[in-house]
Motif scaffolding. Structure first.
Motif, PDB file in Angstrom:
ATOM      1  N   ILE A  88       0.871  -1.178   0.000  1.00  6.46           N
ATOM      2  CA  ILE A  88       0.000   0.000   0.000  1.00  6.46           C
ATOM      3  C   ILE A  88       0.904   1.223   0.000  1.00  6.46           C
ATOM      4  CG2 ILE A  88      -1.912   1.182   1.161  1.00  6.46           C
ATOM      5  CD1 ILE A  88      -2.571  -1.503   2.529  1.00  6.46           C
ATOM      6  N   GLU A  89       0.997   1.871  -1.127  1.00  8.07           N
ATOM      7  CA  GLU A  89       1.973   2.954  -1.339  1.00  8.07           C
ATOM      8  C   GLU A  89       1.443   3.862  -2.442  1.00  8.07           C
ATOM      9  OE1 GLU A  89       4.391   5.417  -1.466  1.00  8.07           O
ATOM     10  OE2 GLU A  89       5.785   3.940  -0.617  1.00  8.07           O
ATOM     11  N   ASP A  90       1.383   5.173  -2.164  1.00  4.64           N
ATOM     12  CA  ASP A  90       0.798   6.081  -3.160  1.00  4.64           C
ATOM     13  C   ASP A  90       1.820   6.606  -4.162  1.00  4.64           C
ATOM     14  OD1 ASP A  90       1.883   7.509  -0.931  1.00  4.64           O
ATOM     15  OD2 ASP A  90       1.035   9.331  -1.772  1.00  4.64           O
ATOM     16  N   ASP A  91       3.099   6.523  -3.825  1.00  2.00           N
ATOM     17  CA  ASP A  91       4.125   6.984  -4.760  1.00  2.00           C
ATOM     18  C   ASP A  91       4.267   5.928  -5.860  1.00  2.00           C
ATOM     19  OD1 ASP A  91       6.699   7.204  -6.027  1.00  2.00           O
ATOM     20  OD2 ASP A  91       7.293   8.583  -4.427  1.00  2.00           O
TER      21      ASP A  91
ATOM     22  N   ILE B 120       3.345  -1.201   4.153  1.00  2.00           N
ATOM     23  CA  ILE B 120       2.467  -0.037   4.204  1.00  2.00           C
ATOM     24  C   ILE B 120       3.265   1.254   4.371  1.00  2.00           C
ATOM     25  CG2 ILE B 120       0.574   1.073   5.480  1.00  2.00           C
ATOM     26  CD1 ILE B 120      -0.517  -1.649   6.180  1.00  2.00           C
ATOM     27  N   ASP B 121       3.027   2.181   3.457  1.00  2.00           N
ATOM     28  CA  ASP B 121       3.606   3.525   3.523  1.00  2.00           C
ATOM     29  C   ASP B 121       2.764   4.339   4.522  1.00  2.00           C
ATOM     30  OD1 ASP B 121       4.813   5.994   2.854  1.00  2.00           O
ATOM     31  OD2 ASP B 121       3.239   6.375   1.381  1.00  2.00           O
ATOM     32  N   LEU B 122       3.425   5.174   5.321  1.00  2.00           N
ATOM     33  CA  LEU B 122       2.651   5.938   6.315  1.00  2.00           C
ATOM     34  C   LEU B 122       1.985   7.165   5.710  1.00  2.00           C
ATOM     35  CD1 LEU B 122       4.725   5.828   9.621  1.00  2.00           C
ATOM     36  CD2 LEU B 122       2.950   4.288   8.789  1.00  2.00           C
TER      37      LEU B 122
HETATM   38 CA    CA Z   1       3.477   8.394   0.527  1.00  2.00          CA
END
Ligand code: CA
Length: 225
Positions: free
Chosen positions: A6-9, A50-52
C-alpha cells in the motif's frame, strides 16, 4: 507467499512490485488507504508493506483499522519519517518492523523474510516458544533455561512470553504495559523495569548467554547474539 503493498508513490510502488515479483512473491498493490483496507480484509496476504504518508489516511490509522478487524498478517512500515519517536509510534500501532526511505532493496527483502519466518513459526508451533536454550511451554506455562525450570511469577511468565513472541523485535514499555498488564498504567511508572530486572535475574543466569537486552530510551528485546 502473497504480499500487499500500500503505497501512493507510483514510482516506489512500481519498483517494489517488480522487485518483489522477481524475488518470487505474488504482489497486490493499492495506492490509497481505502483500497488498501479493502484488499487487506480479503485475508489472503501473508504480509503487508504499508507507507505511512497515504493521501486519504495516515498509514498508522490504516494499520490500527486492519488490526481492529482481526488482521494478523505482519506489517512492514515504509516511511520517510525517520525520528526514533516516529519509529516507536509505528511499532506501537501494530507495525511489526519499520524501514525508512530511502531504503535498500536487499534490506527490505531481508526484513520481509524475517517477518514471514516469524509469523510462520508462530502458526506452526503455537504451544511452544524457543529462543536459543530458553524454551517456553505455553500450555503448562512453564519456562526452562538449559533444561532447568525457571521459578517465575505469573506476571514474569507473561512478560517473558510477550518478549519471546517478539523475538528480535524491540518492544517499548508502553507495548509491554498494554500487552502484559492489559491496563492503563502511567507510562512513567517503573513497574516494567522492575519486572525486567527480576526476570533477568532468573533467565540470564550466570554462565548463560544473556537473552534480554535493553535498547536505551526505547525498550527491550529478546534475542540470542
Ligand atoms: Ca506516501
Amino acid at each position: 507467499m502473497r504480499l500487499l503493498v500500500i503505497e501512493d508513490d507510483s514510482a516506489i510502488q512500481g519498483f517494489l512490485e517488480r522487485a518483489l515479483m522477481e524475488a518470487g512473491y505474488q504482489v497486490d498493490t493499492a495506492s490509497n488507504a481505502k483500497t488498501g483496507e479493502l484488499r487487506a480484509m480479503e485475508g489472503v496476504h501473508d504480509a503487508f508493506i504499508i507507507d505511512l504518508g497515504l493521501p486519504d489516511m495516515d498509514g498508522l490509522d490504516l494499520i490500527a483499522r486492519c488490526r481492529a478487524q482481526g488482521s494478523t498478517a505482519p506489517v512492514l512500515i515504509l516511511s520517510a519519517r525517520r525520528s526514533v519517536d516516529e519509529r516507536v509510534r509505528g511499532l506501537e500501532h501494530g507495525g511489526d518492523d519499520y524501514l525508512t526511505k530511502p531504503f535498500a532493496l536487499a534490506e527490505l527483502l531481508a526484513r520481509l523474510r524475517n517477518l514471514l519466518r516469524r509469523s510462520a513459526a508462530l502458526q506452526s508451533d503455537s504451544a511452544h516458544l524457543q529462543v536459543s536454550d530458553l524454551r517456553i511451554d505455553l500450555l503448562r506455562r512453564e519456562a526452562r533455561r538449559g533444561g532447568q525450570i525457571l521459578q517465575l511469577t505469573p506476571q514474569e511468565f507473561s512478560l517473558l512470553e510477550y518478549l519471546c513472541r517478539n523475538e528480535g523485535r524491540v518492544v517499548t514499555r508502553t507495548m509491554i504495559l498494554d500487552h502484559v498488564w492489559r491496563m492503563r498504567i502511567d507510562p512513567a511508572t517503573n513497574v516494567v523495569d522492575v519486572h525486567i530486572y527480576r526476570l533477568r535475574g532468573k533467565v540470564d543466569l550466570n554462565g548463560f548467554t544473556p537473552l534480554i537486552h535493553t535498547i536505551r530510551g526505547v525498550g527491550y528485546v529478546v534475542k540470542y547474539v
